[in-house]
Design a protein around this motif. Structure first.
Motif, PDB file in Angstrom:
ATOM      1  N   GLU A   1      -8.357   0.672 -12.447  1.00 15.52           N
ATOM      2  CA  GLU A   1      -8.826   1.842 -11.708  1.00 15.52           C
ATOM      3  C   GLU A   1      -9.954   1.442 -10.764  1.00 15.52           C
ATOM      4  OE1 GLU A   1      -9.727   6.431 -12.729  1.00 15.52           O
ATOM      5  OE2 GLU A   1     -11.102   4.995 -13.696  1.00 15.52           O
ATOM      6  N   VAL A   2      -9.744   1.741  -9.484  1.00 13.30           N
ATOM      7  CA  VAL A   2     -10.778   1.534  -8.478  1.00 13.30           C
ATOM      8  C   VAL A   2     -10.882   2.840  -7.700  1.00 13.30           C
ATOM      9  CG1 VAL A   2     -11.526   0.235  -6.459  1.00 13.30           C
ATOM     10  CG2 VAL A   2     -10.271  -0.926  -8.296  1.00 13.30           C
TER      11      VAL A   2
ATOM     12  N   ILE B   1      -3.271  -0.946  -8.617  1.00 14.58           N
ATOM     13  CA  ILE B   1      -4.702  -0.727  -8.408  1.00 14.58           C
ATOM     14  C   ILE B   1      -4.903   0.602  -7.690  1.00 14.58           C
ATOM     15  CG2 ILE B   1      -6.730  -1.529  -7.117  1.00 14.58           C
ATOM     16  CD1 ILE B   1      -5.883  -4.364  -7.656  1.00 14.58           C
ATOM     17  N   GLY B   2      -5.940   1.320  -8.063  1.00 17.08           N
ATOM     18  CA  GLY B   2      -6.274   2.575  -7.401  1.00 17.08           C
ATOM     19  C   GLY B   2      -6.598   3.652  -8.416  1.00 17.08           C
ATOM     20  N   THR B   3      -6.023   4.839  -8.206  1.00 13.77           N
ATOM     21  CA  THR B   3      -6.242   5.965  -9.114  1.00 13.77           C
ATOM     22  C   THR B   3      -4.900   6.609  -9.447  1.00 13.77           C
ATOM     23  OG1 THR B   3      -6.649   7.404  -7.197  1.00 13.77           O
ATOM     24  CG2 THR B   3      -8.577   6.451  -8.287  1.00 13.77           C
TER      25      THR B   3
ATOM     26  N   ASN C   1      -2.744   6.212  -5.124  1.00  9.41           N
ATOM     27  CA  ASN C   1      -3.783   7.219  -5.323  1.00  9.41           C
ATOM     28  C   ASN C   1      -3.136   8.568  -5.585  1.00  9.41           C
ATOM     29  OD1 ASN C   1      -2.957   8.158  -2.808  1.00  9.41           O
ATOM     30  ND2 ASN C   1      -4.871   7.665  -1.769  1.00  9.41           N
TER      31      ASN C   1
ATOM     32  N   GLN D   1     -12.076   5.226  -4.810  1.00  9.12           N
ATOM     33  CA  GLN D   1     -12.536   5.200  -3.426  1.00  9.12           C
ATOM     34  C   GLN D   1     -13.439   6.406  -3.199  1.00  9.12           C
ATOM     35  OE1 GLN D   1     -11.644   2.837  -0.762  1.00  9.12           O
ATOM     36  NE2 GLN D   1     -13.496   3.869  -0.057  1.00  9.12           N
TER      37      GLN D   1
ATOM     38  N   LEU E   1      -1.108  -0.594  -4.283  1.00  8.08           N
ATOM     39  CA  LEU E   1      -2.193   0.378  -4.213  1.00  8.08           C
ATOM     40  C   LEU E   1      -1.623   1.790  -4.300  1.00  8.08           C
ATOM     41  CD1 LEU E   1      -4.345  -1.122  -1.299  1.00  8.08           C
ATOM     42  CD2 LEU E   1      -4.539  -1.572  -3.757  1.00  8.08           C
TER      43      LEU E   1
ATOM     44  N   GLN F   1     -10.664  -0.057  -2.379  1.00 11.09           N
ATOM     45  CA  GLN F   1      -9.478  -0.444  -3.141  1.00 11.09           C
ATOM     46  C   GLN F   1      -8.798  -1.658  -2.525  1.00 11.09           C
ATOM     47  OE1 GLN F   1      -7.729   3.431  -2.814  1.00 11.09           O
ATOM     48  NE2 GLN F   1      -8.489   4.138  -4.793  1.00 11.09           N
TER      49      GLN F   1
ATOM     50  N   ASP G   1       0.842  -1.197   0.000  1.00 10.20           N
ATOM     51  CA  ASP G   1       0.000   0.000   0.000  1.00 10.20           C
ATOM     52  C   ASP G   1       0.879   1.249   0.000  1.00 10.20           C
ATOM     53  OD1 ASP G   1      -1.909   1.942   0.324  1.00 10.20           O
ATOM     54  OD2 ASP G   1      -2.905   0.990   2.037  1.00 10.20           O
TER      55      ASP G   1
ATOM     56  N   TYR H   1     -10.884  -4.796  -3.176  1.00  6.04           N
ATOM     57  CA  TYR H   1     -10.763  -5.277  -4.562  1.00  6.04           C
ATOM     58  C   TYR H   1      -9.474  -6.090  -4.710  1.00  6.04           C
ATOM     59  CZ  TYR H   1     -11.242  -5.309  -9.648  1.00  6.04           C
ATOM     60  OH  TYR H   1     -11.396  -5.705 -10.953  1.00  6.04           O
TER      61      TYR H   1
ATOM     62  N   ARG I   1      -0.483   4.300  -0.971  1.00  5.77           N
ATOM     63  CA  ARG I   1      -1.393   5.432  -1.046  1.00  5.77           C
ATOM     64  C   ARG I   1      -0.984   6.512  -0.046  1.00  5.77           C
ATOM     65  NH1 ARG I   1      -6.962   2.237  -0.356  1.00  5.77           N
ATOM     66  NH2 ARG I   1      -5.630   1.298   1.273  1.00  5.77           N
TER      67      ARG I   1
END
Length: 448
Positions: free
Chosen positions: A366-367, A319-321, A296, A369, A294, A421, A239, A424, A241
């Motif tokens: 793209e997931v 994964i994420g944005t 963002n 939040q 992850l 996120q 992670d 997922y 993020r």
């Protein structure tokens, strides 16, 4: 001439060193600049004339050192948001902070349009516990307006002896009136790696890249393998993020931890001979198990190096944005007893040769939040990304019409149960979710 310098990757919009900065000492061959033109020397004479006029005629006796420091800061601020002058004290503070321990509030800030803007609070610090959010504007300290102060001056006021109070006046988007938050200064120790087991999946949170990060990652994976059983581990979630950055060598080491070979990152300046390439060594801490990263809008610089390297080599699924888009390198140039110069000297490139400056890294999946209803209208925690910073360095291919991208949401729920996120990623590793991007196909990665 051989000059000792430090290679620096500033964190997301990092104009001040309140939380984490990162340096890697190396030797750079000094290249002499082209001789200045006659017009340039005339302009320098103009500066001298103005300086003397201020000294002689200003209504009060000016502080000459402050005048010169302000002139230097003005010159650097005109280049980009990340170049700046470090006074001797700030330079010393920066060197201390790379160890992962410092006194303060635990808040990453930058200056935007004369106002202090929060980039990200650091996990488990006074700022995070008090509910300070990314994109909050700090407009006053202990009732005194910040307007007119430099970023370093404001940061200095936020620092102080441990266990002493300070009141921040916060302006938050979509909140009608500014409000006050009282904090107590603490010794901030950055535990940059935390981990836990999610049934048969290992979850590792890296909040910054300091001197302990790689060792922390190794210890975390060893502990996960011991508790779950190495053969039973289905994969790992890393992670990143809201991770604003950290030490370059630690970003390289973390990337190397999951790669057996190939380039991790390169840095390229205006001088081709100063290009640096960093390559992976044999050995994969995850032993080939699936890895998900992850990201963002708060994932910047060193975080983007790790995500970009593992994405390009198809070693991990992102994964994420979209990430922040901080793709420039700052060199710390010591100035003896006069502090240091932080100067943008290069861009960094992912293994595929891609510059993410003012663009960021797009996730493989793209997931988004979503904000909970109580924050949707009041939080204002969506950063605008590197591309929105005034005076930012353009992307490598801007002249060819390359489109710059704004940042994405930088919100992570405090309760894992609400973390879309994360869930997922867990569903992918547990086989409850299927996506063509997972697991990644190594044959689609760049050649090693």
């Amino acid at each position: 001439m051989i000059r000792k310098a430090s290679l620096l990757l500033a964190g997301a919009a990092l104009g001040a060193i309140v939380a984490v900065t990162f340096t890697q000492t190396q030797f750079l061959a000094g290249s002499s600049a082209n001789a200045a033109s006659a017009d340039t020397y005339r302009e320098l004479n103009l500066f001298g004339d103005v300086f003397e006029r201020i000294r002689a005629d200003y209504v009060e006796t000016p502080d000459e050192n402050a005048l010169i420091e302000s002139a230097i800061n003005g010159m650097l601020a005109g280049l980009d948001p990340h170049s700046s002058y470090l006074s001797p004290k700030n330079f010393k503070d920066m060197q201390v902070q790379t160890s992962g321990k410092f006194g303060g509030l635990g808040i990453e800030v930058t200056m935007e349009d004369g106002v202090i803007k929060v980039v990200s609070p650091i996990d488990d610090t006074p700022a995070a516990r008090a509910g300070i959010l990314a994109s909050d504007l700090i407009i006053a300290l202990d009732g005194e307006l910040i307007e007119g102060l430099s970023l370093n001056e404001a940061v200095e006021k936020m620092r102080g002896p441990i266990n002493t109070p300070i009141t921040l006046t916060i302006k938050r988007e979509n909140v009608d009136k500014p409000f006050e938050v009282e904090l107590t200064r603490e010794e901030i120790t950055i535990h940059s790696v935390r981990s836990r087991e999610e049934e048969d999946v290992g979850y590792v949170r890296i909040s910054s890249f300091n001197e302990q990060t790689f060792d922390g990652l190794k210890e975390a994976i060893d502990e996960i393998n011991e508790k779950i059983g190495k053969a039973k581990v289905k994969g790992y979630i890393i992670d990143l993020r809201n991770n604003p950055g950290g030490l370059l060598d630690q970003a390289i080491a973390v990337s190397d931890a999951f790669l057996d070979r190939g380039e991790i990152v390169s840095t390229r300046s205006r001088h081709a001979e100063e290009t640096q390439r960093y390559n992976a060594h044999s050995g994969d801490l995850a032993a080939g198990k699936p890895v998900i990263i992850l990201v963002n809008g708060g994932s910047a610089s060193a975080s983007e190096i790790v995500a970009g390297a593992l994405q390009d080599h198809r070693r991990a699924t992102i994964i994420g944005t979209r990430s922040f888009g901080k793709g420039s390198v700052q060199t710390i140039i010591p100035l003896g007893a006069n502090g240091a110069l932080r100067l943008t000297t290069a861009r960094y490139f992912t293994p595929s040769g891609t510059s993410i400056q003012a663009k960021g890294i797009d996730p493989d999946i793209e997931v988004i939040q979503e904000l909970p209803p109580e924050l949707a209208e009041a939080a204002g925690i969506e950063p605008r990304g590197e591309a929105s910073l005034k005076g930012h360095l353009e992307g490598e291919d801007a002249a060819a019409g390359e489109e710059e991208e704004s940042g994405s949401l930088a919100y992570v729920p405090s309760d894992p149960e609400d973390d879309k996120q994360l869930h997922y990623a867990l569903d992918l590793l547990n086989g409850l979710q299927v996506n063509s991007e997972f697991p990644p196909d190594p044959s689609r990665g760049i050649p090693n």
